[in-house]
Motif scaffolding. Structure first.
Motif, PDB file in Angstrom:
ATOM      1  N   ILE A 250       0.815  -1.220   0.000  1.00  0.00           N
ATOM      2  CA  ILE A 250       0.000   0.000   0.000  1.00  0.00           C
ATOM      3  C   ILE A 250       0.851   1.273   0.000  1.00  0.00           C
ATOM      4  CG2 ILE A 250      -1.841  -1.183   1.280  1.00  0.00           C
ATOM      5  CD1 ILE A 250      -0.962   0.533   3.750  1.00  0.00           C
ATOM      6  N   ASN A 251       0.203   2.351  -0.366  1.00  0.00           N
ATOM      7  CA  ASN A 251       0.764   3.700  -0.232  1.00  0.00           C
ATOM      8  C   ASN A 251       0.915   3.997   1.264  1.00  0.00           C
ATOM      9  OD1 ASN A 251       0.780   6.592   0.133  1.00  0.00           O
ATOM     10  ND2 ASN A 251       0.074   6.803  -1.975  1.00  0.00           N
ATOM     11  N   GLU A 252       2.110   4.455   1.648  1.00  0.00           N
ATOM     12  CA  GLU A 252       2.396   4.632   3.086  1.00  0.00           C
ATOM     13  C   GLU A 252       1.432   5.597   3.788  1.00  0.00           C
ATOM     14  OE1 GLU A 252       5.500   6.044   1.064  1.00  0.00           O
ATOM     15  OE2 GLU A 252       5.969   7.776   2.323  1.00  0.00           O
ATOM     16  N   GLN A 253       0.762   6.439   2.990  1.00  0.00           N
ATOM     17  CA  GLN A 253      -0.163   7.410   3.610  1.00  0.00           C
ATOM     18  C   GLN A 253      -1.590   6.897   3.722  1.00  0.00           C
ATOM     19  OE1 GLN A 253       0.453  10.729   1.037  1.00  0.00           O
ATOM     20  NE2 GLN A 253       2.609  10.786   1.596  1.00  0.00           N
ATOM     21  N   LYS A 254      -1.822   5.697   3.206  1.00  0.00           N
ATOM     22  CA  LYS A 254      -3.216   5.237   3.119  1.00  0.00           C
ATOM     23  C   LYS A 254      -3.551   4.110   4.100  1.00  0.00           C
ATOM     24  CE  LYS A 254      -4.315   7.882  -0.423  1.00  0.00           C
ATOM     25  NZ  LYS A 254      -4.151   9.255   0.006  1.00  0.00           N
ATOM     26  N   GLY A 255      -2.624   3.812   5.008  1.00  0.00           N
ATOM     27  CA  GLY A 255      -2.863   2.722   5.958  1.00  0.00           C
ATOM     28  C   GLY A 255      -4.210   2.825   6.668  1.00  0.00           C
ATOM     29  N   PRO A 256      -4.463   3.934   7.390  1.00  0.00           N
ATOM     30  CA  PRO A 256      -5.725   4.049   8.139  1.00  0.00           C
ATOM     31  C   PRO A 256      -6.967   3.951   7.240  1.00  0.00           C
ATOM     32  CG  PRO A 256      -4.137   5.696   8.862  1.00  0.00           C
ATOM     33  CD  PRO A 256      -3.534   5.038   7.668  1.00  0.00           C
ATOM     34  N   ASP A 257      -6.910   4.585   6.049  1.00  0.00           N
ATOM     35  CA  ASP A 257      -8.068   4.519   5.131  1.00  0.00           C
ATOM     36  C   ASP A 257      -8.334   3.084   4.698  1.00  0.00           C
ATOM     37  OD1 ASP A 257      -8.106   7.227   5.306  1.00  0.00           O
ATOM     38  OD2 ASP A 257      -7.378   7.609   3.262  1.00  0.00           O
ATOM     39  N   LEU A 258      -7.249   2.345   4.466  1.00  0.00           N
ATOM     40  CA  LEU A 258      -7.437   0.963   3.997  1.00  0.00           C
ATOM     41  C   LEU A 258      -7.911   0.043   5.117  1.00  0.00           C
ATOM     42  CD1 LEU A 258      -4.538   0.784   1.447  1.00  0.00           C
ATOM     43  CD2 LEU A 258      -6.930   0.229   0.986  1.00  0.00           C
ATOM     44  N   VAL A 259      -7.424   0.302   6.321  1.00  0.00           N
ATOM     45  CA  VAL A 259      -7.918  -0.485   7.464  1.00  0.00           C
ATOM     46  C   VAL A 259      -9.428  -0.264   7.580  1.00  0.00           C
ATOM     47  CG1 VAL A 259      -7.902  -0.668   9.986  1.00  0.00           C
ATOM     48  CG2 VAL A 259      -5.736  -0.508   8.726  1.00  0.00           C
ATOM     49  N   HIS A 260      -9.822   0.978   7.452  1.00  0.00           N
ATOM     50  CA  HIS A 260     -11.240   1.330   7.534  1.00  0.00           C
ATOM     51  C   HIS A 260     -12.036   0.615   6.431  1.00  0.00           C
ATOM     52  CE1 HIS A 260     -14.630   3.773   8.668  1.00  0.00           C
ATOM     53  NE2 HIS A 260     -14.818   4.097   7.398  1.00  0.00           N
ATOM     54  N   LEU A 261     -11.480   0.631   5.227  1.00  0.00           N
ATOM     55  CA  LEU A 261     -12.153  -0.030   4.092  1.00  0.00           C
ATOM     56  C   LEU A 261     -12.338  -1.528   4.363  1.00  0.00           C
ATOM     57  CD1 LEU A 261     -13.096   0.452   1.074  1.00  0.00           C
ATOM     58  CD2 LEU A 261     -10.834  -0.380   0.410  1.00  0.00           C
ATOM     59  N   LEU A 262     -11.293  -2.159   4.889  1.00  0.00           N
ATOM     60  CA  LEU A 262     -11.373  -3.604   5.181  1.00  0.00           C
ATOM     61  C   LEU A 262     -12.391  -3.883   6.284  1.00  0.00           C
ATOM     62  CD1 LEU A 262      -7.582  -4.451   4.909  1.00  0.00           C
ATOM     63  CD2 LEU A 262      -9.389  -5.517   3.554  1.00  0.00           C
ATOM     64  N   GLU A 263     -12.441  -2.979   7.261  1.00  0.00           N
ATOM     65  CA  GLU A 263     -13.429  -3.145   8.340  1.00  0.00           C
ATOM     66  C   GLU A 263     -14.846  -3.052   7.781  1.00  0.00           C
ATOM     67  OE1 GLU A 263     -10.792  -1.378  12.075  1.00  0.00           O
ATOM     68  OE2 GLU A 263     -12.237  -0.093  11.041  1.00  0.00           O
ATOM     69  N   LYS A 264     -15.013  -2.080   6.890  1.00  0.00           N
ATOM     70  CA  LYS A 264     -16.333  -1.878   6.267  1.00  0.00           C
ATOM     71  C   LYS A 264     -16.766  -3.145   5.515  1.00  0.00           C
ATOM     72  CE  LYS A 264     -17.349   1.132   3.004  1.00  0.00           C
ATOM     73  NZ  LYS A 264     -17.041   2.284   2.149  1.00  0.00           N
ATOM     74  N   HIS A 265     -15.791  -3.853   4.966  1.00  0.00           N
ATOM     75  CA  HIS A 265     -16.097  -5.098   4.242  1.00  0.00           C
ATOM     76  C   HIS A 265     -16.068  -6.314   5.171  1.00  0.00           C
ATOM     77  CE1 HIS A 265     -15.447  -2.536   0.741  1.00  0.00           C
ATOM     78  NE2 HIS A 265     -16.013  -3.483   0.020  1.00  0.00           N
ATOM     79  N   HIS A 266     -16.049  -6.060   6.480  1.00  0.00           N
ATOM     80  CA  HIS A 266     -16.126  -7.122   7.494  1.00  0.00           C
ATOM     81  C   HIS A 266     -14.938  -8.069   7.493  1.00  0.00           C
ATOM     82  CE1 HIS A 266     -20.117  -5.587   8.031  1.00  0.00           C
ATOM     83  NE2 HIS A 266     -20.400  -5.834   6.768  1.00  0.00           N
ATOM     84  N   TYR A 267     -13.773  -7.567   7.115  1.00  0.00           N
ATOM     85  CA  TYR A 267     -12.571  -8.411   7.245  1.00  0.00           C
ATOM     86  C   TYR A 267     -12.140  -8.456   8.710  1.00  0.00           C
ATOM     87  CZ  TYR A 267     -11.893  -9.304   2.338  1.00  0.00           C
ATOM     88  OH  TYR A 267     -12.039  -9.778   1.065  1.00  0.00           O
ATOM     89  N   MET A 268     -11.438  -9.535   9.055  1.00  0.00           N
ATOM     90  CA  MET A 268     -10.999  -9.719  10.453  1.00  0.00           C
ATOM     91  C   MET A 268      -9.464  -9.751  10.495  1.00  0.00           C
ATOM     92  SD  MET A 268     -13.560 -12.857  11.371  1.00  0.00           S
ATOM     93  CE  MET A 268     -12.620 -13.965  10.348  1.00  0.00           C
ATOM     94  N   GLU A 269      -8.960  -9.721  11.703  1.00  0.00           N
ATOM     95  CA  GLU A 269      -7.503  -9.839  11.936  1.00  0.00           C
ATOM     96  C   GLU A 269      -6.697  -8.928  11.015  1.00  0.00           C
ATOM     97  OE1 GLU A 269      -6.236 -14.021  12.269  1.00  0.00           O
ATOM     98  OE2 GLU A 269      -8.364 -14.484  12.530  1.00  0.00           O
ATOM     99  N   ILE A 270      -7.170  -7.697  10.898  1.00  0.00           N
ATOM    100  CA  ILE A 270      -6.504  -6.735  10.008  1.00  0.00           C
ATOM    101  C   ILE A 270      -5.197  -6.281  10.664  1.00  0.00           C
ATOM    102  CG2 ILE A 270      -6.734  -4.487   8.867  1.00  0.00           C
ATOM    103  CD1 ILE A 270      -9.844  -4.915   9.188  1.00  0.00           C
ATOM    104  N   ALA A 271      -4.096  -6.382   9.939  1.00  0.00           N
ATOM    105  CA  ALA A 271      -2.818  -5.938  10.504  1.00  0.00           C
ATOM    106  C   ALA A 271      -2.043  -5.122   9.477  1.00  0.00           C
ATOM    107  CB  ALA A 271      -1.996  -7.146  10.952  1.00  0.00           C
TER     108      ALA A 271
END
Ligand code: GLN
Length: 288
Positions: A250-271
């Motif tokens: 990922i783009n180093e500036q987009k970590g939080p946005d992508l974590v949020h996106l994965l949460e929205k899609h109900h992914y688990m164990e996001i690291a």
């Protein structure tokens, strides 16, 4: 341009001098070492042992041409036609991104996680095939598929697979168009290093990247920087097994946005994981 000498050692010193203003001395030495080995099969040790070695007129021309290209910012990997990725020697050209050291770290993470599972893995946007091939090499039981929108990239990935005697499937898809992948099966692992450099970041990039590497592999619009991640999650809705794993660079500036996106899609164990420079560069998650 005049050559004072046809001695390899003296020519090398002359070229290191010419390159130094652009690349600095250490990198210039390294570049010239790579060139002499590539063009004449001569390693630095052998040059030290044979300081009198001379080059023919046509060899000097070849050497000179290559240095001229370096002065025009052409990547050394495009001059030699290959790069090293983990323990693989891979062909590269202007149709594929030159694999980056960060991506080696991504593969190490995936191998670490998946080595005990005989998984079905798909690499979306494979380029030279670096992720798919390095994973297959270290996890021979896995069934690996490498996908790309570019037929030219798939050609290079195919050549690399053949040279390395690694069996992977190559398929052409456009991940932004679900029709193009509807016929694909379900996988246990989805991995991708998609384009993630925004138009604003582009301004900070070097000529060697901007002039020689494929824009389709690199850039996204400022207004829609996660477009490929969104599309890959759409792909994964149907083509990733429940409990399957997803790995992204990922783009180093987009970590939080992508974590949020994965949460929205109900992914688990996001690291989120840092790269060797301490930047948020990798994401992993598990599909519910
Ligand atoms: N890390 C690469 C670069 O900075 C970009 C890779 C990508 O867009 N996926 O050149």
């Amino acid at each position: 341009m005049r050559w004072k000498s046809n001695k390899l050692k003296e020519l090398r010193d002359q070229y290191i001098g010419m390159l130094s203003s652009l690349y600095g001395e250490d990198e210039s030495k390294q570049l010239v070492h790579i060139l002499t080995e590539h063009l004449f099969g001569v390693t630095p040790v052998r040059i030290a042992l044979k300081p009198e070695k001379r080059l023919s007129e046509s060899e000097i021309l070849q050497f000179h041409q290559a240095v001229k290209e370096l002065l025009k910012h052409k990547p050394i990997q495009h001059i030699t036609g290959h790069t090293t990725f983990l323990d693989l020697k891979l062909a590269v050209n202007e149709s594929v991104l030159i694999p980056r050291p960060e991506t080696e770290e991504l593969v190490q993470l995936i191998v670490e996680r998946e080595k005990n599972n005989s998984v079905r893995l798909i690499d979306i946007g494979t380029g030279s095939g670096c992720i798919a091939l390095a994973f297959k090499k270290h996890t021979p039981e896995a069934q690996v598929t490498a996908a790309d929108i570019s037929a030219e990239a798939l050609k290079i990935a195919g050549q690399n697979a053949q040279k390395q005697h690694l069996e992977i499937d190559l398929i052409r898809i456009d991940v932004l168009h679900p029709d193009s992948y509807a016929a694909l099966p379900v996988y246990d692992v989805v991995v991708s290093n998609p384009p993630y450099v925004t138009q604003s970041d582009k301004k900070l990039m070097q000529k060697n990247v901007l002039d020689y590497e494929p824009a389709t592999a690199l850039f996204v619009e400022n207004e829609n920087p996660l477009v490929f991640y969104v599309a890959i999650l759409e792909f994964s809705r149907i083509h990733l097994a429940n409990g399957g794993r997803i790995y992204f660079e990922i783009n180093e500036q987009k970590g939080p946005d992508l974590v949020h996106l994965l949460e929205k899609h109900h992914y688990m164990e996001i690291a989120l994981h840092l790269d060797m420079h301490g930047k948020e560069r990798f994401l992993e998650a598990v599909k519910k």
